[in-house]
Design an enzyme around this catalytic site. Sequence first.
Site, PDB file in Angstrom:
ATOM      1  N   ASN A 129      -9.966   0.436  -0.284  1.00 26.86           N
ATOM      2  CA  ASN A 129      -8.503   0.452  -0.239  1.00 26.86           C
ATOM      3  C   ASN A 129      -7.965  -0.140  -1.542  1.00 26.86           C
ATOM      4  OD1 ASN A 129      -5.804  -0.071   0.239  1.00 26.86           O
ATOM      5  ND2 ASN A 129      -6.108  -0.884   2.291  1.00 26.86           N
ATOM      6  N   HIS A 177      -3.086   7.495   1.949  1.00 24.24           N
ATOM      7  CA  HIS A 177      -3.519   6.164   1.522  1.00 24.24           C
ATOM      8  C   HIS A 177      -4.896   5.918   2.135  1.00 24.24           C
ATOM      9  CE1 HIS A 177      -3.889   1.995   0.849  1.00 24.24           C
ATOM     10  NE2 HIS A 177      -3.641   1.636   2.090  1.00 24.24           N
ATOM     11  N   CYS A 228       0.812  -1.231   0.000  1.00 26.56           N
ATOM     12  CA  CYS A 228       0.000   0.000   0.000  1.00 26.56           C
ATOM     13  C   CYS A 228       0.840   1.273   0.000  1.00 26.56           C
ATOM     14  CB  CYS A 228      -0.960   0.007   1.190  1.00 26.56           C
ATOM     15  SG  CYS A 228      -2.137  -1.343   1.124  1.00 26.56           S
TER      16      CYS A 228
HETATM   17  O1  UT7 Z   1      -3.748  -0.779   3.633  1.00 24.50           O
HETATM   18  C1  UT7 Z   1      -2.876  -1.462   4.447  1.00 24.50           C
HETATM   19  C2  UT7 Z   1      -3.067  -1.112   5.848  1.00 24.50           C
HETATM   20  N1  UT7 Z   1      -4.310  -1.650   6.324  1.00 24.50           N
HETATM   21  C3  UT7 Z   1      -4.963  -1.009   7.254  1.00 24.50           C
HETATM   22  O2  UT7 Z   1      -4.565   0.067   7.628  1.00 24.50           O
HETATM   23  C4  UT7 Z   1      -6.185  -1.654   7.878  1.00 24.50           C
HETATM   24  C5  UT7 Z   1      -6.177  -1.395   9.343  1.00 24.50           C
HETATM   25  N2  UT7 Z   1      -7.251  -2.023  10.058  1.00 24.50           N
HETATM   26  C6  UT7 Z   1      -8.548  -1.636   9.955  1.00 24.50           C
HETATM   27  O3  UT7 Z   1      -8.870  -0.793   9.152  1.00 24.50           O
HETATM   28  C7  UT7 Z   1      -9.555  -2.236  10.916  1.00 24.50           C
HETATM   29  O4  UT7 Z   1      -8.883  -2.923  11.932  1.00 24.50           O
HETATM   30  C8  UT7 Z   1     -10.590  -3.172  10.242  1.00 24.50           C
HETATM   31  C9  UT7 Z   1     -11.548  -2.364   9.401  1.00 24.50           C
HETATM   32  C10 UT7 Z   1      -9.865  -4.199   9.381  1.00 24.50           C
HETATM   33  C11 UT7 Z   1     -11.415  -3.910  11.311  1.00 24.50           C
HETATM   34  O5  UT7 Z   1     -12.027  -2.970  12.182  1.00 24.50           O
HETATM   35  P1  UT7 Z   1     -11.953  -3.161  13.773  1.00 24.50           P
HETATM   36  O6  UT7 Z   1     -12.741  -2.090  14.372  1.00 24.50           O
HETATM   37  O7  UT7 Z   1     -10.485  -3.253  14.134  1.00 24.50           O
HETATM   38  O8  UT7 Z   1     -12.713  -4.526  13.998  1.00 24.50           O
HETATM   39  P2  UT7 Z   1     -12.164  -5.911  14.599  1.00 24.50           P
HETATM   40  O9  UT7 Z   1     -11.196  -6.550  13.680  1.00 24.50           O
HETATM   41  O10 UT7 Z   1     -11.751  -5.692  16.010  1.00 24.50           O
HETATM   42  O11 UT7 Z   1     -13.493  -6.750  14.603  1.00 24.50           O
HETATM   43  C12 UT7 Z   1     -14.590  -6.426  15.466  1.00 24.50           C
HETATM   44  C13 UT7 Z   1     -15.695  -7.448  15.278  1.00 24.50           C
HETATM   45  C14 UT7 Z   1     -15.190  -8.895  15.392  1.00 24.50           C
HETATM   46  O12 UT7 Z   1     -16.188  -9.642  16.021  1.00 24.50           O
HETATM   47  P3  UT7 Z   1     -16.052 -10.013  17.588  1.00 24.50           P
HETATM   48  O13 UT7 Z   1     -14.767 -10.772  17.696  1.00 24.50           O
HETATM   49  O14 UT7 Z   1     -16.016  -8.701  18.306  1.00 24.50           O
HETATM   50  O15 UT7 Z   1     -17.268 -10.821  17.842  1.00 24.50           O
HETATM   51  C15 UT7 Z   1     -15.074  -9.328  13.947  1.00 24.50           C
HETATM   52  O16 UT7 Z   1     -15.237 -10.707  13.801  1.00 24.50           O
HETATM   53  O17 UT7 Z   1     -16.245  -7.312  13.965  1.00 24.50           O
HETATM   54  C16 UT7 Z   1     -16.239  -8.589  13.317  1.00 24.50           C
HETATM   55  N3  UT7 Z   1     -16.049  -8.368  11.888  1.00 24.50           N
HETATM   56  C17 UT7 Z   1     -17.064  -8.121  11.040  1.00 24.50           C
HETATM   57  N4  UT7 Z   1     -18.405  -8.035  11.246  1.00 24.50           N
HETATM   58  C18 UT7 Z   1     -19.158  -7.757  10.180  1.00 24.50           C
HETATM   59  C19 UT7 Z   1     -14.893  -8.349  11.186  1.00 24.50           C
HETATM   60  N5  UT7 Z   1     -15.142  -8.085   9.893  1.00 24.50           N
HETATM   61  C20 UT7 Z   1     -16.488  -7.951   9.780  1.00 24.50           C
HETATM   62  C21 UT7 Z   1     -17.340  -7.678   8.703  1.00 24.50           C
HETATM   63  N6  UT7 Z   1     -18.665  -7.584   8.948  1.00 24.50           N
HETATM   64  N7  UT7 Z   1     -16.878  -7.472   7.456  1.00 24.50           N
END
Ligand code: UT7
Length: 325
Positions: free
Chosen positions: A282, A252, A115
């Site tokens: 992204n 980005h 990225c």
């Molecule tokens: O470009 C390269 C660099 N990449 C980045 O900068 C990405 C950085 N990370 C992020 O943008 C975020 O961490 C994400 C968008 C990927 C995830 O957001 P988050 O607020 O960190 O959520 P999380 O991973 O902590 O997940 C929270 C909950 C989980 O459920 P439990 O364990 O709390 O029951 C996940 O299983 O959300 C669940 N979850 C989803 N639910 C519905 C994860 N993906 C999804 C989804 N739809 N697509």
Amino acid sequence: MSIIRSQVLGCGAFLPETVLTNEELSARVDTSDEWIAARTGIRRRHVAAEGEKTSDLALKASRAALSRAGIGADELDLIVVATTTPDETFPATATRVQAELGMTRGAAFDVQAVCSGFIFALSVADNFIKAGQARTVLVIGAETMSRLLDWNDRTTCVLFGDGAGALVLHAGEGEGGIADRGVLNTKIFSDGRMHDLLYVDGGPSSTQTTGHLRMQGKEVFKHAVTNIAAAIEASAHDAGVTISDIDWFVPHQANQRILDGTARKLGIPPEKVISTVADQGNTSAASVPLALATAVNDGRIKQGDLVLLEAMGGGFTWGAALLRW
Ligand code: UT7
């Protein structure tokens, strides 16, 4: 004292026609428009059609950039393509673009920094120009991230999109100060210890497959704001400007919450931050030049503006570039 500056002649962008909405994704995996929009700001993304390759997107963005620059491909000395989704393992996607553009001299190669790829490619191009090894360079960020996704993994497949952006740089003259037009500096960083937080689980030398993107999103998120803010500060400090001197921030586009968090941390007014994340998701190395082209085409970024580009991605890699448009 007169010095060489890499000045922008033009930029261009291309997005594939097919749009995939959050609602459509909700029919494929256990997710919802509410979750995706609230956690990322993404509403839709563009996806390449069957048979539409990274080089096809790169070529269309390049033609737009060359047309804006008012030059032909025969005037280019170098093409640098930032991509993590090349058409083939080899040769470089840049050589395909070179052939399609009808450029028969100079050199073309790819840069791989995921990225952050466009910032790294811009840094390479700027240094070739400053060293006198190239006068006119086409820098491209192009991706078909849809081909690397595990479409059953809701934690990653909702985040990415396809597209391409391109910039034509040309050797001009400057005085060496911040009033110069062109690239004022580039700052690039990496930390290979972070491999396991964001990688693709395949490749020619390990599995002989292409593999799929794997990410520990929460962990990557924690590093993103810190690393990006540090890169912006390094670039501003090196140039002797303050954050408030910068007219536009072109980040980005990984997540609106990362854009907002970085802006909050550095005291950047949100209206100075270019965001395309809602409509494009992204697009990895393509996201910075796509956002740049969006803000140039809609008249926000104008000649003479001070523009800060930044990115962070797999590796980890991260970086920033300061330029006067
Ligand atoms: O470009 C390269 C660099 N990449 C980045 O900068 C990405 C950085 N990370 C992020 O943008 C975020 O961490 C994400 C968008 C990927 C995830 O957001 P988050 O607020 O960190 O959520 P999380 O991973 O902590 O997940 C929270 C909950 C989980 O459920 P439990 O364990 O709390 O029951 C996940 O299983 O959300 C669940 N979850 C989803 N639910 C519905 C994860 N993906 C999804 C989804 N739809 N697509």
